[in-house]
Write a protein that holds these residues in place. Structure first.
Motif, PDB file in Angstrom:
ATOM      1  N   GLU A   1      -4.677  15.040  10.302  1.00  0.00           N
ATOM      2  CA  GLU A   1      -5.422  14.095   9.476  1.00  0.00           C
ATOM      3  C   GLU A   1      -4.582  13.611   8.300  1.00  0.00           C
ATOM      4  O   GLU A   1      -4.569  12.416   7.974  1.00  0.00           O
ATOM      5  N   GLU A   2      -3.888  14.546   7.646  1.00  0.00           N
ATOM      6  CA  GLU A   2      -3.027  14.166   6.526  1.00  0.00           C
ATOM      7  C   GLU A   2      -1.879  13.284   7.007  1.00  0.00           C
ATOM      8  O   GLU A   2      -1.523  12.290   6.358  1.00  0.00           O
ATOM      9  N   ALA A   3      -1.317  13.617   8.154  1.00  0.00           N
ATOM     10  CA  ALA A   3      -0.228  12.808   8.706  1.00  0.00           C
ATOM     11  C   ALA A   3      -0.706  11.393   8.999  1.00  0.00           C
ATOM     12  O   ALA A   3      -0.004  10.409   8.716  1.00  0.00           O
ATOM     13  N   GLU A   4      -1.898  11.265   9.570  1.00  0.00           N
ATOM     14  CA  GLU A   4      -2.435   9.943   9.877  1.00  0.00           C
ATOM     15  C   GLU A   4      -2.667   9.130   8.601  1.00  0.00           C
ATOM     16  O   GLU A   4      -2.461   7.909   8.584  1.00  0.00           O
ATOM     17  N   PHE A   5      -3.103   9.807   7.547  1.00  0.00           N
ATOM     18  CA  PHE A   5      -3.304   9.121   6.265  1.00  0.00           C
ATOM     19  C   PHE A   5      -1.996   8.493   5.781  1.00  0.00           C
ATOM     20  O   PHE A   5      -1.963   7.312   5.419  1.00  0.00           O
ATOM     21  N   TYR A   6      -0.918   9.278   5.757  1.00  0.00           N
ATOM     22  CA  TYR A   6       0.351   8.757   5.253  1.00  0.00           C
ATOM     23  C   TYR A   6       0.941   7.709   6.189  1.00  0.00           C
ATOM     24  O   TYR A   6       1.560   6.737   5.748  1.00  0.00           O
ATOM     25  N   ARG A   7       0.719   7.903   7.496  1.00  0.00           N
ATOM     26  CA  ARG A   7       1.207   6.917   8.450  1.00  0.00           C
ATOM     27  C   ARG A   7       0.544   5.563   8.202  1.00  0.00           C
ATOM     28  O   ARG A   7       1.205   4.510   8.216  1.00  0.00           O
ATOM     29  N   THR A   8      -0.744   5.592   7.946  1.00  0.00           N
ATOM     30  CA  THR A   8      -1.484   4.350   7.687  1.00  0.00           C
ATOM     31  C   THR A   8      -1.049   3.705   6.379  1.00  0.00           C
ATOM     32  O   THR A   8      -0.867   2.485   6.286  1.00  0.00           O
ATOM     33  N   LYS A   9      -0.879   4.536   5.350  1.00  0.00           N
ATOM     34  CA  LYS A   9      -0.448   4.008   4.056  1.00  0.00           C
ATOM     35  C   LYS A   9       0.941   3.378   4.137  1.00  0.00           C
ATOM     36  O   LYS A   9       1.226   2.363   3.499  1.00  0.00           O
ATOM     37  N   LEU A  10       1.806   3.961   4.939  1.00  0.00           N
ATOM     38  CA  LEU A  10       3.146   3.395   5.106  1.00  0.00           C
ATOM     39  C   LEU A  10       3.089   2.065   5.850  1.00  0.00           C
ATOM     40  O   LEU A  10       3.873   1.153   5.570  1.00  0.00           O
ATOM     41  N   ARG A  11       2.154   1.951   6.803  1.00  0.00           N
ATOM     42  CA  ARG A  11       1.954   0.652   7.466  1.00  0.00           C
ATOM     43  C   ARG A  11       1.509  -0.395   6.445  1.00  0.00           C
ATOM     44  O   ARG A  11       1.988  -1.527   6.450  1.00  0.00           O
ATOM     45  N   GLU A  12       0.572  -0.012   5.605  1.00  0.00           N
ATOM     46  CA  GLU A  12       0.094  -0.930   4.580  1.00  0.00           C
ATOM     47  C   GLU A  12       1.244  -1.347   3.650  1.00  0.00           C
ATOM     48  O   GLU A  12       1.384  -2.531   3.298  1.00  0.00           O
ATOM     49  N   TYR A  13       2.046  -0.363   3.272  1.00  0.00           N
ATOM     50  CA  TYR A  13       3.150  -0.644   2.340  1.00  0.00           C
ATOM     51  C   TYR A  13       4.169  -1.589   2.977  1.00  0.00           C
ATOM     52  O   TYR A  13       4.633  -2.539   2.332  1.00  0.00           O
ATOM     53  N   ARG A  14       4.478  -1.351   4.230  1.00  0.00           N
ATOM     54  CA  ARG A  14       5.439  -2.222   4.893  1.00  0.00           C
ATOM     55  C   ARG A  14       4.902  -3.648   4.990  1.00  0.00           C
ATOM     56  O   ARG A  14       5.642  -4.627   4.867  1.00  0.00           O
ATOM     57  N   TRP A  15       3.624  -3.769   5.201  1.00  0.00           N
ATOM     58  CA  TRP A  15       3.010  -5.089   5.278  1.00  0.00           C
ATOM     59  C   TRP A  15       3.104  -5.820   3.934  1.00  0.00           C
ATOM     60  O   TRP A  15       3.420  -7.018   3.886  1.00  0.00           O
TER      61      TRP A  15
END
Length: 627
Positions: free
Chosen positions: A523-537
């Protein structure tokens, strides 16, 4: 009969012969000496070193030597010879045809032998290797003639080539530079620069003239008249600037450091190498010294202080970006803090798209104090010696890291909490640019660097409570950094951004990748993965809309995620072969970020506690960020 000139390029050897003939003619007419080095003929009296061009009347000579044109149409060798008003009289670091080198305490010359220096005493003494100029009773400089240095004969040709690229837009570009860039990066003296420019562009050091033009060209569209014209060739201008800077390193002046620092704001090509050169030049110019009691103009004291601190900032953030040790240390740094008196330029420009002068002064001042904190951080836990101490300590390494960074963390907290209201991201003005973004980003990069070191010190044998506390604090910094980038307005994005900004944006992604790689649950990994997608966008859409300084951060993010994916593949391979991974904190199953444009945004959040208290008095207060 009409005389046609410049119809073809005169060969260099022909120019030299013509020059010697003209010198011979002037010498016979005025009874002057001949055959001095580089064909420069000087007349010495008790007070001044005057040039032939001061005494003769010939346009040919003016075209071949660096002279200061006067209002009467004649020329003089140095600013001390100008009879008309000038700020540059008695300057040490910006002389026209001489450069200075600080006489260090271990050099083979001892200025103290001359005794105390009083107001009516002679300050200059002729030596075999130049002129000794004392600035107080303890310190002195050696002045050397520029014509004796490598590449000097190319200076006027370089200046003409630089000016020809931007002609007829030179003056509007200078105005644009002082309207947009200068307020946020005040390393020139505006009045001195404009005084020289008003006489002739040929008074400048070629790389400084080119660097001012280059940075102004970044804001070409900000001027209604310029935007309707064809933009000059930026690439050729940069080539000329770099060539000229390599030449002027051999006759260093304050303008050499100014030009180098400005070029570093334009491009990061060979940034670490150029920074090292500039630091060396800065020491030679005495930029590390307190000039309080020096016998130089008051304006130059303030300029030296601003320029010295700008070099200090450059050294620290260049070290952060390159991973190399900083070159300036506190034991050899005597500059005092800047004051309002050191910033004489206070007039605000009401023109559309201008930067705020007063806010720029405050930003620069806080950038200095932030760099001092960064310097302490780099010298405390990132030196080779400190890293080995932490590594050799084994399980106790984390405690050593926390002991070392705690005082620095408190300084960072105080720095942030005492920022004036005018440096809030919410304070912007209509038709004004704001560079506060680069300052706050630099702060976040420093915070992230500190917490990155803590996260790397965690291991599977660390106390679970300490792991939770440290990761929660790191989580808070990462989320705050993402929110900061999301909050940037057009007034921020379109303003001047400091050279370190691309790397500082990248550090946010690096930090997020580190938190992702060490996540303790899917769950924590998915959170950071999503945030990194947002940041890259965010990086992608901003860089495609003019914020090109964000593009390198995308490259770094993709690179680190690729490394993370490779590490996961290695772990899977080891597992399939029946081997256990020796990683302290296991990697989660990491999926690479998509390179597609449509990234899904998530509302996933990790709720932090109100406050965390570490063992033995360690504490990282949560949520002291405001505005």
């Amino acid at each position: 009969m009409v005389k046609i000139v410049n119809s073809y390029k005169i060969p260099k050897h022909v120019k030299e012969e013509m020059f010697k003939m003209e010198m011979s003619r002037l010498s016979r007419r005025n009874g002057l000496q001949q055959s001095l080095p580089r064909y420069v003929c000087l007349v010495a009296d008790k007070k001044h070193r005057r040039s032939v061009s001061s005494l003769g009347s010939g346009n040919f000579l003016d075209a071949q030597t660096r002279v200061i044109r006067t209002s009467t149409g004649t020329g003089v060798e140095e600013y001390d010879d100008l009879e008309e008003g000038t700020l540059l009289r008695k300057t040490l670091g910006l002389q026209n045809k001489h450069h200075s080198q600080y006489v260090g305490s271990t050099r083979g010359i001892e200025p103290a032998l001359l005794g105390e220096l009083s107001g009516n005493m002679k300050a200059e003494f002729q030596l075999s290797q130049g002129t000794l100029r004392r600035v107080n009773s303890r310190e002195a400089f050696i002045l050397t003639a520029d014509p004796e240095t490598q590449g000097y004969t190319d200076e006027l040709e370089d200046l003409d080539s630089i000016e020809s690229i931007v002609r007829p837009h030179g003056k509007p570009l200078v105005d644009l530079y002082f309207r947009v860039v200068f307020p946020s990066f005040p390393i020139l003296h505006k009045e001195v620069y404009l005084e020289k420019y008003g006489r002739s562009y040929k008074e400048f050091s070629p790389p400084l003239l080119a660097a001012v033009y280059l940075l102004a060209l970044n804001y070409w569209s900000y001027d209604d008249h310029l935007s309707k014209s064809q933009k000059p060739d930026v690439q050729n201008l940069e080539i000329l600037a770099r060539k000229a800077l390599r030449d002027t390193i051999h006759r260093p002046k304050l303008s050499t450091v100014q030009a180098g620092l400005l070029l570093l704001q334009h491009t990061d090509t060979d940034a670490a190498e150029l920074t090292a050169q500039l630091v060396s030049v800065g020491y030679g110019l005495g930029l590390h010294l307190d000039t309080f009691d020096w016998s130089i103009p008051l304006w130059e004291k303030g300029l030296r202080k601003r320029l010295g601190w700008a070099l200090y900032i450059q050294d620290k953030f260049s070290s952060l970006g390159s991973g190399r040790p900083p070159l300036i240390n506190s034991a050899n740094w005597a500059l005092q803090a800047v004051t309002d008196f050191d910033f004489p330029e206070t007039l605000e420009d009401d023109q559309e798209g201008s930067s705020e002068v007063e806010k720029g002064r405050i930003i620069f001042t806080h950038m200095i104090s932030l760099s001092q904190i960064l310097s302490e951080l780099l010298e405390t836990v990132f030196t080779v010696k400190a890293s080995k101490e932490i590594e050799d300590a084994g399980e106790s390494g984390l405690r050593i890291v926390l002991d070392k960074v705690k005082p620095i963390q408190l300084k960072l907290k105080n720095w942030f909490s005492t920022l004036p209201e005018c440096l809030s991201m919410d304070v912007t003005h209509v038709m004004k640019l704001s560079s506060v973004g680069y300052l706050r980003l630099a702060y976040l990069a420093t915070e992230i660097t500190l917490h990155r070191r803590i996260i790397l010190a965690l291991s599977s044998s660390s106390d679970p409570q300490i792991i939770q506390i440290c990761r929660a604090s790191a989580h808070e910094r990462f989320i705050f950094a993402i929110e900061f980038v999301q909050s940037l307005k057009p007034q921020h994005l379109s303003s001047f951004w400091y050279f370190a900004s691309p790397h500082n944006f990248a550090l946010i992604g690096v930090f997020g990748t580190l938190l992702l790689s060490t996540a303790s649950s899917s769950e924590e990994a998915e959170f950071y993965r999503t945030k990194l997608r947002e940041y890259r966008w965010i990086l992608k859409i901003n860089s495609e809309n003019g914020a090109k300084y964000m593009k390198p951060a995308m490259t770094f993010l993709d690179t680190n995620l690729a490394l993370l994916e490779e590490a996961e593949n290695i772990k899977k391979k080891r597992t399939s072969l029946g081997r256990n991974s020796d990683a302290d904190i296991p990697f989660t199953n990491i999926a690479p970020l998509s390179s597609e444009d449509d990234y899904a945004l998530s509302n996933v959040e990790i709720s932090p506690s109100d406050q965390f208290a570490l063992l033995d008095g360690y504490s990282f207060e949560n949520s002291y960020y405001q505005g």
